[in-house]
Design a protein around this motif. Sequence first.
Motif, mmCIF file in Angstrom:
data_model
loop_
_atom_site.group_PDB
_atom_site.id
_atom_site.type_symbol
_atom_site.label_atom_id
_atom_site.label_comp_id
_atom_site.label_asym_id
_atom_site.label_seq_id
_atom_site.Cartn_x
_atom_site.Cartn_y
_atom_site.Cartn_z
ATOM 1 N N GLN A 1 0.827 -1.211 0.000
ATOM 2 C CA GLN A 1 0.000 0.000 0.000
ATOM 3 C C GLN A 1 0.868 1.271 0.000
ATOM 4 O O GLN A 1 0.356 2.366 0.203
ATOM 5 C CB GLN A 1 -0.920 -0.001 1.214
ATOM 6 N N GLY A 2 2.179 1.088 -0.163
ATOM 7 C CA GLY A 2 3.065 2.230 -0.335
ATOM 8 C C GLY A 2 3.621 2.848 0.929
ATOM 9 O O GLY A 2 4.079 3.993 0.906
ATOM 10 N N PHE A 3 3.621 2.148 2.054
ATOM 11 C CA PHE A 3 4.198 2.734 3.266
ATOM 12 C C PHE A 3 4.877 1.657 4.116
ATOM 13 O O PHE A 3 4.646 0.464 3.953
ATOM 14 C CB PHE A 3 3.127 3.460 4.083
ATOM 15 N N GLU A 4 5.776 2.115 5.001
ATOM 16 C CA GLU A 4 6.445 1.244 5.955
ATOM 17 C C GLU A 4 5.662 1.271 7.269
ATOM 18 O O GLU A 4 5.237 2.327 7.725
ATOM 19 C CB GLU A 4 7.882 1.725 6.220
ATOM 20 N N PRO A 5 5.471 0.130 7.892
ATOM 21 C CA PRO A 5 4.732 0.113 9.164
ATOM 22 C C PRO A 5 5.548 0.777 10.278
ATOM 23 O O PRO A 5 6.766 0.619 10.349
ATOM 24 C CB PRO A 5 4.530 -1.371 9.435
ATOM 25 N N LYS A 6 4.860 1.522 11.124
ATOM 26 C CA LYS A 6 5.512 2.120 12.286
ATOM 27 C C LYS A 6 5.418 1.122 13.445
ATOM 28 O O LYS A 6 4.326 0.837 13.931
ATOM 29 C CB LYS A 6 4.813 3.423 12.672
ATOM 30 N N ILE A 7 6.565 0.611 13.838
ATOM 31 C CA ILE A 7 6.584 -0.387 14.910
ATOM 32 C C ILE A 7 6.909 0.299 16.228
ATOM 33 O O ILE A 7 7.982 0.868 16.402
ATOM 34 C CB ILE A 7 7.598 -1.504 14.604
ATOM 35 N N ASN A 8 5.951 0.261 17.123
ATOM 36 C CA ASN A 8 6.065 0.974 18.402
ATOM 37 C C ASN A 8 6.807 0.142 19.442
ATOM 38 O O ASN A 8 7.675 0.634 20.157
ATOM 39 C CB ASN A 8 4.668 1.326 18.922
ATOM 40 N N SER A 9 6.473 -1.146 19.539
ATOM 41 C CA SER A 9 7.113 -2.007 20.529
ATOM 42 C C SER A 9 7.005 -3.454 20.096
ATOM 43 O O SER A 9 6.204 -3.798 19.220
ATOM 44 C CB SER A 9 6.452 -1.836 21.907
ATOM 45 N N SER A 10 7.825 -4.300 20.706
ATOM 46 C CA SER A 10 7.782 -5.728 20.398
ATOM 47 C C SER A 10 7.627 -6.513 21.693
ATOM 48 O O SER A 10 8.058 -6.077 22.766
ATOM 49 C CB SER A 10 9.047 -6.165 19.656
ATOM 50 N N ALA A 11 7.007 -7.669 21.571
ATOM 51 C CA ALA A 11 6.760 -8.546 22.715
ATOM 52 C C ALA A 11 7.372 -9.908 22.413
ATOM 53 O O ALA A 11 7.530 -10.280 21.249
ATOM 54 C CB ALA A 11 5.258 -8.664 22.965
#
Length: 311
Positions: free
Chosen positions: A227-237
Amino acid sequence: MSRVDFLDFRLYQIQLFLVVCECKSFTTASQMLNTTQSAVSKSITSMETTLGFPLFERKKNRLELTEASRILYAEWKHAIRNIQSSIDKAYSAYYKRQSSLIIGEPDSMRTDKDYLPAIKDFQVMHPELNISFVEKPIGELISNLLTDELDVAITVDYEIPSLKNLDVNWKIIAESPKLTIIMHINNPLAAKDKLEIIDLKNEEFIVMSPLGHQNYIDLLVRLCNAQGFEPKINSSAPNARSMMSTLIRSQSGIVLGNRFLYDGNSPELKHFELDNTESSLIIVWKNQTERPIVNDFIKAVVENEQYKDVN
């Protein structure tokens, strides 16, 4: 003096030597071994020729061990016992393994309801079989399968890319059927009736740790990149259960998931199905399994259509 190798002797010769040492008689030893006295005598003579020294002093009514044969008797008796013990242990382990089936499952997804009815039916047909379930992080399931710690592994289809170069096979056993976006009901987007991936461009994702879950993150990135964008990753578990717990407690962020996730039915969460996506549960097994019961189990689970498409 040339060196004599252990491989110059057959195990039967060594066992025969040990019996002669204990009986101190070729005749008695032959009776115990159900063979002839001459065969015992020839075998001992052959060993003496190979070794280059006598094993017994032949006296009128009995045999006496030489100093050399006493050393061999003490060492070889222990070695033969260890060999026999190892064979017994291996035999026991093999037949115990043959009567068991070890199924690996994701430790943070509720997947069993999709195949538990099929397993119960299979258990009825094979009452002698001991079926056990082992929960593992998704990233460890396949490696444990390859090292024979598991007979089969149940996992999610985003792991398929990592299976293609391995000596394994896989089949779908249940469908989600679609991927979902999950968020807390307090998220402003929760008021919408429908969402698409592009609507998530400014949202922050909570994901599972790349350690052991890289395929999951790669799936998220592919969906967003399309869809033309990079996901914003806030945190990982560390796992899916912790990911959902973080979402509920923080009341912020969004999660890419499916219906298999623990806590997915929490009243504090809202789900949006994503069109043109799919998510499946798969069973994975080694191609060269030598256990017929494993193949029978896979066939029973895969071919029983009534256990697919469970909602």
